[in-house]
Design a protein around this motif. Structure first.
Motif, PDB file in Angstrom:
ATOM      1  N   ALA A  69       1.327  -0.946  -0.050  1.00  0.00           N
ATOM      2  CA  ALA A  69      -0.019  -0.206   0.251  1.00  0.00           C
ATOM      3  C   ALA A  69       0.931   1.655  -0.115  1.00  0.00           C
ATOM      4  O   ALA A  69       2.260   1.383   0.671  1.00  0.00           O
ATOM      5  CB  ALA A  69      -0.723   0.076   1.066  1.00  0.00           C
ATOM      6  N   GLY A  70       0.391   2.023  -0.563  1.00  0.00           N
ATOM      7  CA  GLY A  70       1.153   3.580  -0.677  1.00  0.00           C
ATOM      8  C   GLY A  70       2.589   3.575  -1.706  1.00  0.00           C
ATOM      9  O   GLY A  70       3.286   4.479  -1.166  1.00  0.00           O
ATOM     10  N   ASP A  71       2.834   2.913  -2.421  1.00  0.00           N
ATOM     11  CA  ASP A  71       4.165   2.613  -2.580  1.00  0.00           C
ATOM     12  C   ASP A  71       3.287   2.440  -4.877  1.00  0.00           C
ATOM     13  O   ASP A  71       2.899   1.741  -4.543  1.00  0.00           O
ATOM     14  CB  ASP A  71       4.607   2.135  -2.501  1.00  0.00           C
ATOM     15  N   ASP A  72       4.097   3.317  -5.332  1.00  0.00           N
ATOM     16  CA  ASP A  72       3.741   3.737  -6.528  1.00  0.00           C
ATOM     17  C   ASP A  72       4.750   2.557  -7.514  1.00  0.00           C
ATOM     18  O   ASP A  72       4.662   2.463  -8.599  1.00  0.00           O
ATOM     19  CB  ASP A  72       3.688   4.551  -7.480  1.00  0.00           C
ATOM     20  N   ASP A  73       5.606   2.241  -7.104  1.00  0.00           N
ATOM     21  CA  ASP A  73       6.978   1.498  -8.159  1.00  0.00           C
ATOM     22  C   ASP A  73       6.975  -0.164  -7.723  1.00  0.00           C
ATOM     23  O   ASP A  73       6.975  -0.764  -7.185  1.00  0.00           O
ATOM     24  CB  ASP A  73       8.061   1.626  -6.788  1.00  0.00           C
TER      25      ASP A  73
END
Length: 386
Positions: free
Chosen positions: A272-276
């Protein structure tokens, strides 16, 4: 592929300039092979550096033989990961069936290596011998008799003898030469998400665990210092989404997996909360021909076998080795070399693609309750041929 010896290189004639698009496994291995044959190699990559990240790569069979001829197999073996246990799990975390090799050392017939480690080994093998241009891509290709005029995105024009597209599933080379769109894309009926995170403590190191419900799959790969978190789900048709909208893709995963048990809640919290992350449809590239004129495709650009095959990295290196061997056999006839390369490799590629589309998809992401029950029966009986 000719062996790695500088003395050999000094005796070879100048076979002309070659441009390779894509600093991938396919591109780096092809650059190595063609440089050793006497071509003046320019390798371009649209990214500003090597594209890092992703799951480890399985190295076996012909790939090991090619790495031996390149003089790189000892470096690969030195970075090989310990043997891995693979287990299918129920919602209560009981094991349906498992397979794997015991021991702490890599097998003599199969290695697993972190993707970035293999990338560095291949890069180091060519970095001092070929021209490397990062942040560059092609905007035009025009064949002119005995060569190809290539236009780069900075306006520079180059005349080369051959162009090799090693630029992946969404190949720019393929688009420029064979046409764009999805005409060569075979959609396998699903989507896949992958994120590499620091060790989660969700499973032991050197272990893979897979949990499946009808149409959905959650996967964990455990290593000493990291965990791969993967999700796959089936769809009847392709879904519309913005590949640049990472929040939308996160939402798709939440919608598909938010109510599942097993370790899925902890997996979702870890990403969650990580776009990589990686998110894409599960597909293959199936083309009637891998070359046109003086342009040829290697690896995913011409024959992506899909992540379910587990052979993407190996297939890229095999393709590079086969192309170099064909050009060595027909040094003055690129058409014959390209035909020999394709005629020899296509049956193997098509076999792997068919197995991935049928057995691989069915095993990893069963479509319905009946298919899941049948795969579970096979797993419990130890009949996991795929």
């Amino acid at each position: 592929m000719v062996p790695s010896t500088r003395n050999t290189l000094e005796l070879l004639p100048d076979r002309g300039a070659v441009l390779i698009s894509g600093a991938s496994f396919a591109g780096l291995a092809t650059a190595y092979g063609l440089n050793r044959l006497g071509y003046r190699v320019t390798l371009i990559e649209a990214a500003q550096g090597l594209r890092r990240g992703g799951t480890p790569v399985d190295i076996e069979g012909e790939t090991i033989d090619i790495l031996k001829r390149m003089g790189l197999v000892d470096r690969v073996r030195a970075r090989a990961l310990p043997s891995r246990r693979f287990a299918f799990k129920n919602a209560d975390d009981s094991t349906l069936g498992s397979m794997g090799v015991s021991g702490d050392q890599a097998s003599e017939v199969r290695y697993e290596i972190h993707r970035d480690d293999l990338l560095d080994i291949l890069f180091d093998a060519v970095a001092d011998d070929v021209e490397l241009l990062f942040g560059r891509s092609m905007t035009g290709l025009e064949e002119r008799g005995d060569g190809v005029e290539v236009t780069l995105d900075n306006g520079e024009r180059r005349d080369v003898a051959l162009v090799v597209g090693c630029d992946g599933n969404r190949s720019n080379t393929r688009r420029l030469v064979f046409g764009g769109g999805d005409q060569f894309t075979y959609f396998m009926g699903g989507y896949f998400f992958l994120k590499v995170v620091p060790d989660t403590g969700l499973l032991p190191a050197d272990t893979t665990e897979v949990f499946r419900t009808p149409g959905r799959m959650a996967m964990l790969n455990g290593y000493d210092d990291r965990t791969d978190i993967g999700f796959g789900f089936r769809t009847e048709s392709e879904i519309a989404y913005d590949y640049r909208d990472r929040a939308q893709q996160h939402q798709l995963i939440e919608e598909q997996f938010g109510e599942l048990g097993w370790k899925v809640p902890a997996m979702l919290a870890s990403v969650a909360g990580d776009d990589d992350f990686y998110f894409d449809r599960i597909n293959q590239i199936r083309m009637p021909c891998w070359s046109r004129g003086r342009v040829v495709l290697v690896g995913d650009a011409g024959y992506c076998v899909s992540p379910l095959a587990g052979l993407g990295g190996s297939m890229a290196i095999i393709g590079a080795g086969r192309l170099a061997s064909a050009l060595e056999r027909y040094p003055d006839n690129h058409a014959s070399a390209f035909r020999h390369y394709e005629d020899g490799l296509r049956p193997f590629v098509e076999e792997i693609q068919e197995r991935a589309a049928s057995e691989g998809m069915s095993t990893m992401c069963p479509a319905d309750e009946a298919e899941l029950a049948e795969r579970d029966r096979e797993i419990a009986a130890g009949d996991m041929g795929w």
